[in-house]
Write an enzyme that holds these catalytic residues in place. Structure first.
Site, short mmCIF file in Angstrom:
data_model
loop_
_atom_site.label_atom_id
_atom_site.label_comp_id
_atom_site.label_asym_id
_atom_site.label_seq_id
_atom_site.Cartn_x
_atom_site.Cartn_y
_atom_site.Cartn_z
N TYR A 159 0.46 -1.28 -0.15
CA TYR A 159 -0.01 -0.08 0.24
C TYR A 159 0.60 1.25 0.12
CZ TYR A 159 -3.87 3.20 1.69
OH TYR A 159 -4.61 3.96 1.27
N LYS A 163 1.37 4.30 -2.44
CA LYS A 163 1.09 5.57 -2.04
C LYS A 163 1.73 6.60 -2.52
CE LYS A 163 -3.57 5.17 -1.66
NZ LYS A 163 -4.73 6.15 -3.15
N1 NAP Z 1 -11.08 4.26 4.02
C1 NAP Z 1 -9.62 5.23 4.44
O1 NAP Z 1 -9.10 5.40 5.82
C2 NAP Z 1 -8.29 5.18 3.39
C3 NAP Z 1 -7.54 6.14 3.69
C4 NAP Z 1 -6.26 6.67 3.10
C5 NAP Z 1 -6.45 7.30 1.95
N2 NAP Z 1 -8.01 5.90 1.28
C6 NAP Z 1 -8.00 6.33 0.24
O2 NAP Z 1 -9.01 6.58 -0.49
C7 NAP Z 1 -9.28 5.40 -2.02
C8 NAP Z 1 -10.86 5.51 -1.46
O3 NAP Z 1 -11.01 4.16 -0.15
P1 NAP Z 1 -12.36 3.95 0.42
O4 NAP Z 1 -12.15 3.77 1.59
O5 NAP Z 1 -13.26 5.04 0.21
O6 NAP Z 1 -12.25 2.70 -0.27
P2 NAP Z 1 -13.82 1.55 -0.16
O7 NAP Z 1 -14.44 1.71 0.78
O8 NAP Z 1 -13.87 0.26 -0.21
O9 NAP Z 1 -14.02 2.05 -1.66
C9 NAP Z 1 -13.59 2.18 -2.86
C10 NAP Z 1 -14.62 2.51 -4.19
O10 NAP Z 1 -13.58 1.88 -5.35
C11 NAP Z 1 -14.16 1.44 -6.17
N3 NAP Z 1 -13.40 0.55 -7.22
C12 NAP Z 1 -12.98 -0.75 -6.03
N4 NAP Z 1 -12.31 -1.61 -7.11
C13 NAP Z 1 -12.48 -0.25 -8.38
C14 NAP Z 1 -11.78 -1.03 -9.86
N5 NAP Z 1 -11.40 -1.87 -10.67
N6 NAP Z 1 -12.59 0.11 -10.96
C15 NAP Z 1 -13.63 0.77 -10.66
N7 NAP Z 1 -14.13 0.71 -9.11
C16 NAP Z 1 -13.22 0.71 -8.22
C17 NAP Z 1 -15.37 0.81 -5.25
O11 NAP Z 1 -16.56 0.04 -6.34
P3 NAP Z 1 -16.84 -1.32 -6.94
O12 NAP Z 1 -16.03 -2.32 -5.97
O13 NAP Z 1 -17.91 -1.46 -7.25
O14 NAP Z 1 -15.92 -1.30 -8.31
C18 NAP Z 1 -16.14 1.97 -4.42
O15 NAP Z 1 -16.85 2.62 -5.25
C19 NAP Z 1 -8.52 4.77 -1.81
O16 NAP Z 1 -7.68 5.06 -2.91
C20 NAP Z 1 -7.81 4.11 -0.21
O17 NAP Z 1 -6.46 4.28 -1.06
C21 NAP Z 1 -8.36 5.54 1.56
#
Ligand code: NAP
Length: 254
Positions: A159, A163
């Site tokens: 990860y 990033k």
């Molecule tokens: N949550 C945290 O604590 C956190 C912290 C720092 C950074 N981030 C970053 O923020 C971003 C979103 O995280 P999140 O926590 O909101 O994740 P999440 O709840 O798992 O949501 C991920 C989204 O991405 C979509 N996705 C996954 N694989 C995909 C693909 N192959 N093609 C198109 N869409 C896809 C998923 O929809 P489908 O599965 O329907 O495709 C879903 O809408 C990520 O880049 C993560 O690294 C998150």
């Protein structure tokens, strides 16, 4: 005297693409951009989720549509995006994590996480940027990175590779796209309560490690990122490119 005016945070008349907009951070970014007046195109693999978000945005007075895309299918996804009217804003958000200690990372884990977080994000950004440049739009690309793009973390070698890679990609994109007036920045969130993070935070040891690192003493909520995404998308940040906006409650401060 005539006072300087704060540049507008409104996005009326602008078109935004948000990947991973079906839930979590992407959903909140899409809602924030729509509330600021942008027309939002929501992309993810699960049609029912993006359709539901688009419907909620429209009921809330905004405009939105959904497009079902697996962005890791690079040729199909980039063809589909290239066929759309050019965007002013990209929130390059779809991403994932498979936490495991370095010694146990498999090639399959590595390819899965790098394939989505870095490879797919790179080519989505390239496709959107090409259309921005062709159509003369002075657009804003917002790569959703992480505080793990700035520091290391346990069980996060893959990860962190993605990033940190996204941080480097952002700086280099800013250099190539600056002459075209296209800006590129990252948002670096700490742990935010989303469907992805809830899986990790359900583990008490992880939750207390996270709360110990966040100086403000609470887990982030998606609302904590909504102002940042609107700011980076808008004219209020028009001299900002190649930068990281860190929304991490002080995680990376020490
Ligand atoms: N949550 C945290 O604590 C956190 C912290 C720092 C950074 N981030 C970053 O923020 C971003 C979103 O995280 P999140 O926590 O909101 O994740 P999440 O709840 O798992 O949501 C991920 C989204 O991405 C979509 N996705 C996954 N694989 C995909 C693909 N192959 N093609 C198109 N869409 C896809 C998923 O929809 P489908 O599965 O329907 O495709 C879903 O809408 C990520 O880049 C993560 O690294 C998150």
């Amino acid at each position: 005297m005539e006072l300087p005016r704060t540049p507008s945070l409104r996005l009326d008349g602008r078109r935004a693409l948000v990947t991973g907009a079906g839930r979590g951070i992407g959903l909140a970014c899409a809602a924030a951009l729509a509330q600021a007046g942008a027309h939002v195109v929501l992309a993810a693999r699960t049609t029912s989720e993006i359709d539901e978000v688009a419907g909620s945005i429209r009921r809330d007075g905004g405009t939105a549509e959904s497009i079902t895309l697996d962005i890791t299918d690079i040729n199909a996804a980039t063809d589909a995006i290239a066929g759309l009217e050019a965007f002013d804003i990209l929130v390059n958000n779809a991403g994932t994590n498979r936490p495991v200690t370095f010694l146990d990372v498999t090639v399959e884990d590595f390819d899965y996480v790098v394939g989505l977080n870095l490879r797919a994000a790179f080519f989505v950004a390239q496709t959107v940027a090409r259309r921005m440049v062709e159509s003369g739009k002075r657009g804003s690309i917002i790569n959703v990175s992480s505080d793990m793009g700035l520091v290391g973390g346990p069980n996060r070698t893959v990860y962190c590779s993605t990033k940190h890679g996204m941080e480097g990609m952002t700086k280099a994109m800013a250099i190539d796209l600056g002459p075209h007036g296209v800006r590129v920045n990252t948002i670096c969130p700490t742990f935010i309560e989303t469907p992805l993070a809830r899986r990790f935070l359900a583990n008490e040891a992880v939750r207390s490690w996270v709360l110990g690192r966040i100086k403000l003493g609470r887990i982030g909520q998606v609302e904590d990122l909504m102002g940042a995404v609107v700011f980076l998308a808008s004219d209020a940040s028009s001299l900002m490119t190649g930068s990281a906006m860190v929304v991490d409650g002080g995680w990376a401060a020490d």
